[in-house]
Design a protein around this motif. Structure first.
Motif, PDB file in Angstrom:
ATOM      1  N   ARG A   1     -41.989 -68.049   9.547  1.00 45.73           N
ATOM      2  CA  ARG A   1     -42.798 -67.426  10.595  1.00 45.73           C
ATOM      3  C   ARG A   1     -44.265 -67.358  10.195  1.00 45.73           C
ATOM      4  O   ARG A   1     -44.634 -67.366   9.017  1.00 45.73           O
ATOM      5  CB  ARG A   1     -42.294 -66.029  10.943  1.00 45.73           C
ATOM      6  CG  ARG A   1     -42.436 -64.988   9.861  1.00 45.73           C
ATOM      7  CD  ARG A   1     -42.107 -63.599  10.383  1.00 45.73           C
ATOM      8  NE  ARG A   1     -41.994 -62.635   9.294  1.00 45.73           N
ATOM      9  CZ  ARG A   1     -41.914 -61.319   9.470  1.00 45.73           C
ATOM     10  NH1 ARG A   1     -41.947 -60.806  10.682  1.00 45.73           N
ATOM     11  NH2 ARG A   1     -41.789 -60.509   8.433  1.00 45.73           N
ATOM     12  N   ILE A   2     -45.095 -67.259  11.231  1.00 46.99           N
ATOM     13  CA  ILE A   2     -46.526 -67.011  11.097  1.00 46.99           C
ATOM     14  C   ILE A   2     -46.807 -65.761  11.911  1.00 46.99           C
ATOM     15  O   ILE A   2     -46.447 -65.687  13.091  1.00 46.99           O
ATOM     16  CB  ILE A   2     -47.350 -68.201  11.616  1.00 46.99           C
ATOM     17  CG1 ILE A   2     -46.955 -69.490  10.876  1.00 46.99           C
ATOM     18  CG2 ILE A   2     -48.840 -67.926  11.470  1.00 46.99           C
ATOM     19  CD1 ILE A   2     -47.484 -70.749  11.533  1.00 46.99           C
ATOM     20  N   LYS A   3     -47.440 -64.756  11.312  1.00 44.26           N
ATOM     21  CA  LYS A   3     -47.624 -63.483  12.008  1.00 44.26           C
ATOM     22  C   LYS A   3     -49.074 -63.005  11.879  1.00 44.26           C
ATOM     23  O   LYS A   3     -49.662 -63.030  10.807  1.00 44.26           O
ATOM     24  CB  LYS A   3     -46.658 -62.411  11.487  1.00 44.26           C
ATOM     25  CG  LYS A   3     -46.638 -62.251   9.974  1.00 44.26           C
ATOM     26  CD  LYS A   3     -45.640 -61.190   9.533  1.00 44.26           C
ATOM     27  CE  LYS A   3     -45.577 -61.088   8.006  1.00 44.26           C
ATOM     28  NZ  LYS A   3     -44.723 -59.973   7.538  1.00 44.26           N
ATOM     29  N   THR A   4     -49.646 -62.607  13.019  1.00 44.44           N
ATOM     30  CA  THR A   4     -50.993 -62.045  13.038  1.00 44.44           C
ATOM     31  C   THR A   4     -50.992 -60.785  13.886  1.00 44.44           C
ATOM     32  O   THR A   4     -50.198 -60.630  14.805  1.00 44.44           O
ATOM     33  CB  THR A   4     -52.027 -63.035  13.601  1.00 44.44           C
ATOM     34  OG1 THR A   4     -51.886 -63.137  15.022  1.00 44.44           O
ATOM     35  CG2 THR A   4     -51.868 -64.425  12.984  1.00 44.44           C
ATOM     36  N   TRP A   5     -51.912 -59.894  13.555  1.00 40.40           N
ATOM     37  CA  TRP A   5     -52.013 -58.625  14.269  1.00 40.40           C
ATOM     38  C   TRP A   5     -52.789 -58.795  15.576  1.00 40.40           C
ATOM     39  O   TRP A   5     -53.812 -59.477  15.609  1.00 40.40           O
ATOM     40  CB  TRP A   5     -52.733 -57.590  13.416  1.00 40.40           C
ATOM     41  CG  TRP A   5     -51.927 -57.075  12.259  1.00 40.40           C
ATOM     42  CD1 TRP A   5     -51.544 -57.769  11.154  1.00 40.40           C
ATOM     43  CD2 TRP A   5     -51.416 -55.745  12.110  1.00 40.40           C
ATOM     44  NE1 TRP A   5     -50.822 -56.955  10.308  1.00 40.40           N
ATOM     45  CE2 TRP A   5     -50.726 -55.700  10.864  1.00 40.40           C
ATOM     46  CE3 TRP A   5     -51.472 -54.595  12.882  1.00 40.40           C
ATOM     47  CZ2 TRP A   5     -50.101 -54.549  10.396  1.00 40.40           C
ATOM     48  CZ3 TRP A   5     -50.849 -53.441  12.412  1.00 40.40           C
ATOM     49  CH2 TRP A   5     -50.163 -53.431  11.188  1.00 40.40           C
ATOM     50  N   PRO A   6     -52.322 -58.152  16.658  1.00 40.02           N
ATOM     51  CA  PRO A   6     -53.184 -58.032  17.835  1.00 40.02           C
ATOM     52  C   PRO A   6     -54.268 -57.002  17.527  1.00 40.02           C
ATOM     53  O   PRO A   6     -54.171 -56.250  16.558  1.00 40.02           O
ATOM     54  CB  PRO A   6     -52.221 -57.527  18.917  1.00 40.02           C
ATOM     55  CG  PRO A   6     -51.175 -56.772  18.164  1.00 40.02           C
ATOM     56  CD  PRO A   6     -51.034 -57.479  16.837  1.00 40.02           C
ATOM     57  N   GLY A   7     -55.296 -57.005  18.346  1.00 39.28           N
ATOM     58  CA  GLY A   7     -56.384 -56.076  18.071  1.00 39.28           C
ATOM     59  C   GLY A   7     -57.015 -56.368  16.727  1.00 39.28           C
ATOM     60  O   GLY A   7     -57.380 -55.449  15.981  1.00 39.28           O
ATOM     61  N   SER A   8     -57.138 -57.667  16.395  1.00 39.23           N
ATOM     62  CA  SER A   8     -57.602 -58.066  15.075  1.00 39.23           C
ATOM     63  C   SER A   8     -58.967 -57.473  14.763  1.00 39.23           C
ATOM     64  O   SER A   8     -59.840 -57.362  15.629  1.00 39.23           O
ATOM     65  CB  SER A   8     -57.681 -59.589  14.980  1.00 39.23           C
ATOM     66  OG  SER A   8     -56.468 -60.189  15.363  1.00 39.23           O
TER      67      SER A   8
ATOM     68  N   GLU B   1     -48.381 -61.136  18.099  1.00 43.40           N
ATOM     69  CA  GLU B   1     -48.350 -59.738  18.542  1.00 43.40           C
ATOM     70  C   GLU B   1     -47.599 -58.894  17.521  1.00 43.40           C
ATOM     71  O   GLU B   1     -46.932 -57.916  17.852  1.00 43.40           O
ATOM     72  CB  GLU B   1     -47.696 -59.640  19.914  1.00 43.40           C
ATOM     73  CG  GLU B   1     -48.484 -60.336  21.015  1.00 43.40           C
ATOM     74  CD  GLU B   1     -47.833 -60.228  22.376  1.00 43.40           C
ATOM     75  OE1 GLU B   1     -46.703 -59.673  22.461  1.00 43.40           O
ATOM     76  OE2 GLU B   1     -48.431 -60.694  23.362  1.00 43.40           O
ATOM     77  N   TYR B   2     -47.715 -59.289  16.268  1.00 40.90           N
ATOM     78  CA  TYR B   2     -47.034 -58.572  15.187  1.00 40.90           C
ATOM     79  C   TYR B   2     -47.617 -57.169  15.080  1.00 40.90           C
ATOM     80  O   TYR B   2     -48.815 -56.992  14.838  1.00 40.90           O
ATOM     81  CB  TYR B   2     -47.224 -59.324  13.871  1.00 40.90           C
ATOM     82  CG  TYR B   2     -46.641 -58.632  12.665  1.00 40.90           C
ATOM     83  CD1 TYR B   2     -45.260 -58.607  12.460  1.00 40.90           C
ATOM     84  CD2 TYR B   2     -47.460 -58.018  11.732  1.00 40.90           C
ATOM     85  CE1 TYR B   2     -44.718 -57.976  11.355  1.00 40.90           C
ATOM     86  CE2 TYR B   2     -46.927 -57.391  10.617  1.00 40.90           C
ATOM     87  CZ  TYR B   2     -45.557 -57.376  10.433  1.00 40.90           C
ATOM     88  OH  TYR B   2     -45.024 -56.751   9.331  1.00 40.90           O
ATOM     89  N   CYS B   3     -46.776 -56.185  15.270  1.00 41.89           N
ATOM     90  CA  CYS B   3     -47.260 -54.802  15.323  1.00 41.89           C
ATOM     91  C   CYS B   3     -46.175 -53.872  14.793  1.00 41.89           C
ATOM     92  O   CYS B   3     -45.494 -53.182  15.553  1.00 41.89           O
ATOM     93  CB  CYS B   3     -47.626 -54.440  16.757  1.00 41.89           C
ATOM     94  SG  CYS B   3     -48.391 -52.812  16.947  1.00 41.89           S
ATOM     95  N   PRO B   4     -45.952 -53.860  13.471  1.00 40.38           N
ATOM     96  CA  PRO B   4     -44.878 -53.026  12.925  1.00 40.38           C
ATOM     97  C   PRO B   4     -45.124 -51.547  13.168  1.00 40.38           C
ATOM     98  O   PRO B   4     -46.244 -51.045  13.003  1.00 40.38           O
ATOM     99  CB  PRO B   4     -44.909 -53.379  11.431  1.00 40.38           C
ATOM    100  CG  PRO B   4     -46.297 -53.852  11.181  1.00 40.38           C
ATOM    101  CD  PRO B   4     -46.724 -54.546  12.433  1.00 40.38           C
ATOM    102  N   TRP B   5     -44.073 -50.869  13.573  1.00 36.63           N
ATOM    103  CA  TRP B   5     -44.103 -49.418  13.786  1.00 36.63           C
ATOM    104  C   TRP B   5     -45.167 -49.005  14.806  1.00 36.63           C
ATOM    105  O   TRP B   5     -45.657 -47.875  14.785  1.00 36.63           O
ATOM    106  CB  TRP B   5     -44.315 -48.684  12.460  1.00 36.63           C
ATOM    107  CG  TRP B   5     -43.461 -49.239  11.373  1.00 36.63           C
ATOM    108  CD1 TRP B   5     -42.097 -49.334  11.351  1.00 36.63           C
ATOM    109  CD2 TRP B   5     -43.909 -49.846  10.145  1.00 36.63           C
ATOM    110  NE1 TRP B   5     -41.673 -49.944  10.190  1.00 36.63           N
ATOM    111  CE2 TRP B   5     -42.750 -50.258   9.429  1.00 36.63           C
ATOM    112  CE3 TRP B   5     -45.167 -50.049   9.568  1.00 36.63           C
ATOM    113  CZ2 TRP B   5     -42.836 -50.874   8.189  1.00 36.63           C
ATOM    114  CZ3 TRP B   5     -45.243 -50.674   8.343  1.00 36.63           C
ATOM    115  CH2 TRP B   5     -44.088 -51.078   7.670  1.00 36.63           C
TER     116      TRP B   5
END
Length: 417
Positions: free
Chosen positions: A277-284, A312-316
């Protein structure tokens, strides 16, 4: 020549070869600093001071040197093995080094600013993390207390880490920062699947890092690549349990460096929550790029999310999903990936609506459902994959026709069973 004499001659030759190999292995360093020369090294005792003194002498030696830690289990409160050293240096662990159950700070063992380092010996770094895992509250707050990383490699060059085991780390097992031309070969990483934040090997701001022929079982990413990871090769790694092999997460902090040149091949994922996987945060926090990343010849065994791009990786729920990621993903390929998916959407590509993914290629994908009813599917948002060869499940677009069930609003937004 009689059969008895021939057998004796063969046995003699093999013995001489074995002795020659043993002598060569022991004499590969010009000077050996045996830890037993630095105190009463008895299993069960604390050898922190003895190790520090042996390292000081070995690092100052103008000749190639080796520190030899014998078999047995020893306590080590902390280890700060820093250079630069005058010549190459080997850290040979034959037994087990055991961390305190309660350890302040975010480090246990650090190797830093060393050229031509070898860490080997078949021994175990035991982080004793079981009691610490319950104190991990990162799922509740962003600025959570950081537990110690078992092994840190900071600014290491032209070096190899081989034939060691990292057991039950409190936090990451191995963290790599600012390194160049560093190889991890035949590494064992062991922690249960419910151990939080115990990434196997995390790499950041490093160049030419190779991970080969290793087994990683842990509670988070088996391998994770942070910002500034360049020319990374992962080959013949078995991962599971864990969260798979991940690029990212990216975009959470300002001033992140690009990720480029990633090759993951001949790996096996077993019962992992993700595959590749490739994961990036929204609201960078700021923009960035991740490019030239290739995943090929991967076997998935009962894997959730076998292929995943998640921008849209957004844990918790510690971020704002309404603000799209500013990380641009491009030149990605997935080739000859086969096995079984434990989730209905086996291929999920969720790209940024502000910076749609580009040049995402698929070739010869063959995934089947496992433990779920109905067929598996693919889902694509803000990306138009380029596909060839076998497609199982059918991927959202073909190279010759526009994707079905898609809308075009500055980018392709597709979802197809």
């Amino acid at each position: 020549m009689s059969r008895i004499k021939l057998s004796f001659l063969v046995a003699t030759i093999l013995t001489l070869l074995l002795l020659a190999f043993t002598v060569d292995a022991q004499s590969s360093a010009d000077v050996v600093f045996d830890l037993e020369a630095y105190g009463n090294i008895v299993p069960g005792t604390d050898i922190t001071t003895a190790l520090a003194n042996a390292w000081k002498d070995a690092c100052a030696s103008g000749r190639s040197s080796a520190i030899v830690i014998p078999g047995g289990t020893f306590e080590v409160r902390e280890g700060n093995f820093a250079g630069p050293c005058k010549n190459r240096i080997d850290f040979q662990l034959g037994g087990t080094l055991r961390a305190p159950k309660a350890l302040p700070g975010d480090n246990w063992i650090i190797f830093a600013h060393i050229d031509r380092l070898t860490v080997s010996g078949g021994g175990v770094f035991d982080g004793q993390g079981k009691e610490a895992w319950g104190k991990n509250d990162c799922h509740k707050r962003i600025n959570c207390a950081q537990l110690p990383v078992s092994l840190r490699f900071n600014f290491i060059t032209n070096s190899i880490v081989t034939r060691i085991t990292s057991l039950d780390s409190k936090n990451f097992h191995i963290n790599v920062l600012g390194c160049n031309n560093l190889t991890f070969h035949n590494i064992n990483i062991i922690a249960p699947g419910n151990s939080p934040n115990t990434d196997g090997i995390h790499i950041g701001r490093s160049n030419k890092i190779t991970i080969t022929k290793s087994k990683i079982a842990t509670g988070d990413d088996c391998i994770s690549l942070g910002d500034g990871s360049r020319q990374i090769e992962v080959a013949n790694v078995t991962c599971g349990p864990g969260h798979g092999i991940s690029v990212g997460s990216l975009g959470r902090y300002t001033n992140e460096e690009p990720v480029e040149g990633v090759l993951v091949k001949n790996c096996t994922m077993i019962n992992t929550t993700n595959g590749v996987r490739i994961k990036t945060w929204p609201g960078s926090a700021a923009g960035g790029t991740a490019t030239d990343m290739h995943f090929l010849d991967i076997i998935m065994v009962n894997v959730g999310n076998p292929i995943l791009i998640d921008q849209e990786y957004c844990p918790w729920n510690q971020c704002n999903r309404q603000v799209p990621s500013k990380i641009k993903i491009s030149k990605v390929s997935f080739e000859n990936i086969r096995g079984s998916s434990a989730t209905p959407v086996a291929i999920k590509l969720i790209c940024s609506r502000s910076f749609p993914c580009e040049e995402v290629k698929f070739r010869d994908i063959d995934l089947t459902p496992n433990g779920i009813t109905g067929p598996i599917t693919s889902q694509c948002t803000n990306v138009r994959p380029i596909v060839s060869g076998k497609q199982n499940p059918k991927i959202c677009a073909s190279p010759y026709q526009p994707p079905l069930n898609c809308s075009l609003n500055n980018s392709w937004n597709c979802s197809l069973s």
